[in-house]
Design a protein around this motif. Structure first.
Motif, PDB file in Angstrom:
ATOM      1  N   GLU A 169       0.826  -1.208   0.000  1.00  0.00           N
ATOM      2  CA  GLU A 169       0.000   0.000   0.000  1.00  0.00           C
ATOM      3  C   GLU A 169       0.860   1.259   0.000  1.00  0.00           C
ATOM      4  O   GLU A 169       0.531   2.244  -0.670  1.00  0.00           O
ATOM      5  N   SER A 170       1.970   1.223   0.727  1.00  0.00           N
ATOM      6  CA  SER A 170       2.890   2.361   0.744  1.00  0.00           C
ATOM      7  C   SER A 170       3.537   2.549  -0.626  1.00  0.00           C
ATOM      8  O   SER A 170       3.723   3.678  -1.098  1.00  0.00           O
ATOM      9  N   MET A 171       3.883   1.430  -1.277  1.00  0.00           N
ATOM     10  CA  MET A 171       4.482   1.485  -2.602  1.00  0.00           C
ATOM     11  C   MET A 171       3.536   2.143  -3.594  1.00  0.00           C
ATOM     12  O   MET A 171       3.920   3.024  -4.373  1.00  0.00           O
ATOM     13  N   ILE A 172       2.279   1.717  -3.560  1.00  0.00           N
ATOM     14  CA  ILE A 172       1.274   2.243  -4.490  1.00  0.00           C
ATOM     15  C   ILE A 172       1.020   3.721  -4.230  1.00  0.00           C
ATOM     16  O   ILE A 172       0.922   4.529  -5.168  1.00  0.00           O
ATOM     17  N   ALA A 173       0.959   4.099  -2.961  1.00  0.00           N
ATOM     18  CA  ALA A 173       0.745   5.501  -2.601  1.00  0.00           C
ATOM     19  C   ALA A 173       1.897   6.373  -3.105  1.00  0.00           C
ATOM     20  O   ALA A 173       1.702   7.551  -3.416  1.00  0.00           O
ATOM     21  N   GLY A 174       3.083   5.768  -3.224  1.00  0.00           N
ATOM     22  CA  GLY A 174       4.249   6.502  -3.698  1.00  0.00           C
ATOM     23  C   GLY A 174       4.405   6.517  -5.203  1.00  0.00           C
ATOM     24  O   GLY A 174       5.379   7.072  -5.727  1.00  0.00           O
ATOM     25  N   PHE A 182       7.355 -11.374  -4.231  1.00  0.00           N
ATOM     26  CA  PHE A 182       8.061 -12.607  -3.915  1.00  0.00           C
ATOM     27  C   PHE A 182       7.601 -13.222  -2.601  1.00  0.00           C
ATOM     28  O   PHE A 182       8.135 -14.249  -2.195  1.00  0.00           O
ATOM     29  N   THR A 183       6.643 -12.617  -1.931  1.00  0.00           N
ATOM     30  CA  THR A 183       6.157 -13.180  -0.670  1.00  0.00           C
ATOM     31  C   THR A 183       5.038 -14.181  -0.964  1.00  0.00           C
ATOM     32  O   THR A 183       4.384 -14.095  -2.003  1.00  0.00           O
ATOM     33  N   PRO A 184       4.777 -15.110  -0.039  1.00  0.00           N
ATOM     34  CA  PRO A 184       3.678 -16.052  -0.246  1.00  0.00           C
ATOM     35  C   PRO A 184       2.314 -15.442   0.069  1.00  0.00           C
ATOM     36  O   PRO A 184       1.288 -16.103  -0.075  1.00  0.00           O
ATOM     37  N   PHE A 185       2.295 -14.174   0.492  1.00  0.00           N
ATOM     38  CA  PHE A 185       1.038 -13.496   0.809  1.00  0.00           C
ATOM     39  C   PHE A 185       0.435 -12.885  -0.450  1.00  0.00           C
ATOM     40  O   PHE A 185       1.146 -12.241  -1.226  1.00  0.00           O
ATOM     41  N   ARG A 186      -0.852 -13.091  -0.670  1.00  0.00           N
ATOM     42  CA  ARG A 186      -1.526 -12.533  -1.839  1.00  0.00           C
ATOM     43  C   ARG A 186      -2.037 -11.139  -1.497  1.00  0.00           C
ATOM     44  O   ARG A 186      -3.079 -10.980  -0.875  1.00  0.00           O
ATOM     45  N   ILE A 187      -1.274 -10.137  -1.899  1.00  0.00           N
ATOM     46  CA  ILE A 187      -1.601  -8.757  -1.581  1.00  0.00           C
ATOM     47  C   ILE A 187      -2.858  -8.311  -2.315  1.00  0.00           C
ATOM     48  O   ILE A 187      -3.170  -8.790  -3.401  1.00  0.00           O
ATOM     49  N   ARG A 188      -3.571  -7.371  -1.719  1.00  0.00           N
ATOM     50  CA  ARG A 188      -4.780  -6.793  -2.316  1.00  0.00           C
ATOM     51  C   ARG A 188      -4.424  -5.409  -2.852  1.00  0.00           C
ATOM     52  O   ARG A 188      -3.933  -4.554  -2.114  1.00  0.00           O
ATOM     53  N   VAL A 189      -4.672  -5.198  -4.128  1.00  0.00           N
ATOM     54  CA  VAL A 189      -4.298  -3.932  -4.767  1.00  0.00           C
ATOM     55  C   VAL A 189      -5.450  -3.431  -5.637  1.00  0.00           C
ATOM     56  O   VAL A 189      -6.322  -4.213  -6.030  1.00  0.00           O
ATOM     57  N   PRO A 190      -5.455  -2.133  -5.965  1.00  0.00           N
ATOM     58  CA  PRO A 190      -6.472  -1.601  -6.890  1.00  0.00           C
ATOM     59  C   PRO A 190      -6.339  -2.253  -8.266  1.00  0.00           C
ATOM     60  O   PRO A 190      -5.284  -2.772  -8.623  1.00  0.00           O
ATOM     61  N   LYS A 191      -7.407  -2.209  -9.035  1.00  0.00           N
ATOM     62  CA  LYS A 191      -7.443  -2.887 -10.333  1.00  0.00           C
ATOM     63  C   LYS A 191      -6.400  -2.381 -11.320  1.00  0.00           C
ATOM     64  O   LYS A 191      -5.972  -3.118 -12.208  1.00  0.00           O
ATOM     65  N   HIS A 192      -5.999  -1.110 -11.185  1.00  0.00           N
ATOM     66  CA  HIS A 192      -5.064  -0.550 -12.158  1.00  0.00           C
ATOM     67  C   HIS A 192      -3.601  -0.884 -11.846  1.00  0.00           C
ATOM     68  O   HIS A 192      -2.717  -0.533 -12.622  1.00  0.00           O
ATOM     69  N   ILE A 193      -3.363  -1.597 -10.752  1.00  0.00           N
ATOM     70  CA  ILE A 193      -2.007  -1.983 -10.378  1.00  0.00           C
ATOM     71  C   ILE A 193      -1.712  -3.398 -10.889  1.00  0.00           C
ATOM     72  O   ILE A 193      -2.500  -4.317 -10.698  1.00  0.00           O
ATOM     73  N   VAL A 194      -0.563  -3.564 -11.542  1.00  0.00           N
ATOM     74  CA  VAL A 194      -0.146  -4.869 -12.064  1.00  0.00           C
ATOM     75  C   VAL A 194       0.587  -5.627 -10.954  1.00  0.00           C
ATOM     76  O   VAL A 194       1.478  -5.078 -10.305  1.00  0.00           O
ATOM     77  N   VAL A 195       0.211  -6.873 -10.745  1.00  0.00           N
ATOM     78  CA  VAL A 195       0.884  -7.709  -9.746  1.00  0.00           C
ATOM     79  C   VAL A 195       1.340  -9.011 -10.386  1.00  0.00           C
ATOM     80  O   VAL A 195       0.565  -9.675 -11.094  1.00  0.00           O
ATOM     81  N   GLN A 196       2.597  -9.358 -10.179  1.00  0.00           N
ATOM     82  CA  GLN A 196       3.115 -10.655 -10.598  1.00  0.00           C
ATOM     83  C   GLN A 196       3.593 -11.384  -9.357  1.00  0.00           C
ATOM     84  O   GLN A 196       4.532 -10.956  -8.691  1.00  0.00           O
ATOM     85  N   ASN A 197       2.912 -12.468  -9.015  1.00  0.00           N
ATOM     86  CA  ASN A 197       3.276 -13.252  -7.837  1.00  0.00           C
ATOM     87  C   ASN A 197       4.301 -14.321  -8.205  1.00  0.00           C
ATOM     88  O   ASN A 197       4.081 -15.111  -9.124  1.00  0.00           O
ATOM     89  N   THR A 198       5.410 -14.326  -7.488  1.00  0.00           N
ATOM     90  CA  THR A 198       6.460 -15.313  -7.721  1.00  0.00           C
ATOM     91  C   THR A 198       6.882 -15.872  -6.366  1.00  0.00           C
ATOM     92  O   THR A 198       7.889 -15.470  -5.801  1.00  0.00           O
ATOM     93  N   SER A 199       6.064 -16.764  -5.833  1.00  0.00           N
ATOM     94  CA  SER A 199       6.351 -17.310  -4.510  1.00  0.00           C
ATOM     95  C   SER A 199       7.264 -18.529  -4.619  1.00  0.00           C
ATOM     96  O   SER A 199       6.872 -19.577  -5.151  1.00  0.00           O
TER      97      SER A 199
END
Length: 216
Positions: A169-174, A182-199
């Motif tokens: 959330e801090s990253m997105i705000a910035g 790279f964490t095993p946690f599935r973060i929640r982000v706004p729809k316009h943010i791209v997320v690539q999970n690599t656990s």
């Protein structure tokens, strides 16, 4: 060989997109060896992907080979690198300079694929002001101010699980637009943010499960 090196805006199936870097890595090896042409059959034999699937994947980005000759290796490398975005420079920062984050800062190979890691951020005071592989590390409290100058669009998340959501959330705000998680946690982000999970841990679980099935 047919292929336009201008930016191609084609939305292809994700499984095909995931295979394209395999083809690129292979044909770059061929280019280094001085090989001029390669067929889908040869690629298939060496990387264990069906030849018809390779031809289909490459057809999505308007790459075609010559009959009885195959694909021109140099052109194939160029078109694949361009399509995958590896010829652009994507500025990235790392959040969490522990063992994994520090290892990624040391990985000069990322730059070969268009990712320029320009800074690291961590909660540990003793890391602030240090350099890893020539890349500066700052305290997380400095992120908002530093980001104004860094103007990075990609954030690499390697923090402990309990800090993953808060940090994202801090990253997105910035101003971060894409997160490589790279964490095993599935973060929640706004729809316009791209997320690539690599656990790494998820991949370990799959490997261990398959290994156990082989043993039975």
């Amino acid at each position: 060989m047919a292929g336009d090196n201008s930016k191609i805006t084609i939305k292809l199936p994700e499984p095909s997109l995931r295979r394209l870097p395999w083809y690129l890595a292979y044909v770059k090896l061929l280019k280094d060896r001085g090989v001029e042409y390669v067929s889908s059959t040869q690629i298939s034999k060496d990387i264990n992907v069906d030849a018809s699937q390779i031809a289909k994947d490459l057809s999505f980005i308007n790459i075609s080979g010559k009959t009885r000759v195959g694909y021109e290796v140099e052109s194939l490398v160029s078109v694949l690198e361009d399509f995958l975005g590896f010829t652009d420079v994507h500025k990235a920062i790392i959040f969490g300079v522990g063992s994994l984050g520090a290892a990624l800062l040391q990985d000069s190979g990322l730059a070969q694929y268009g990712m320029n890691v320009i800074a690291g951020f961590d909660i540990k005071e003793e890391l602030a002001g240090t350099f890893i592989n020539g890349i500066p590390v700052y305290h997380v409290s400095e992120f908002e101010e530093r980001q104004k100058m860094l103007n990075a669009h990609i954030g690499i998340l390697t923090v402990p699980v309990e800090r993953a959501q808060e940090t994202s959330e801090s990253m997105i705000a910035g101003g971060i637009k894409a997160i490589w998680n790279f964490t095993p946690f599935r973060i929640r982000v706004p729809k316009h943010i791209v997320v690539q999970n690599t656990s790494i841990y998820a991949h370990l679980a799959v490997m261990f499960n398959r290994l156990n099935n082989i043993k039975k």
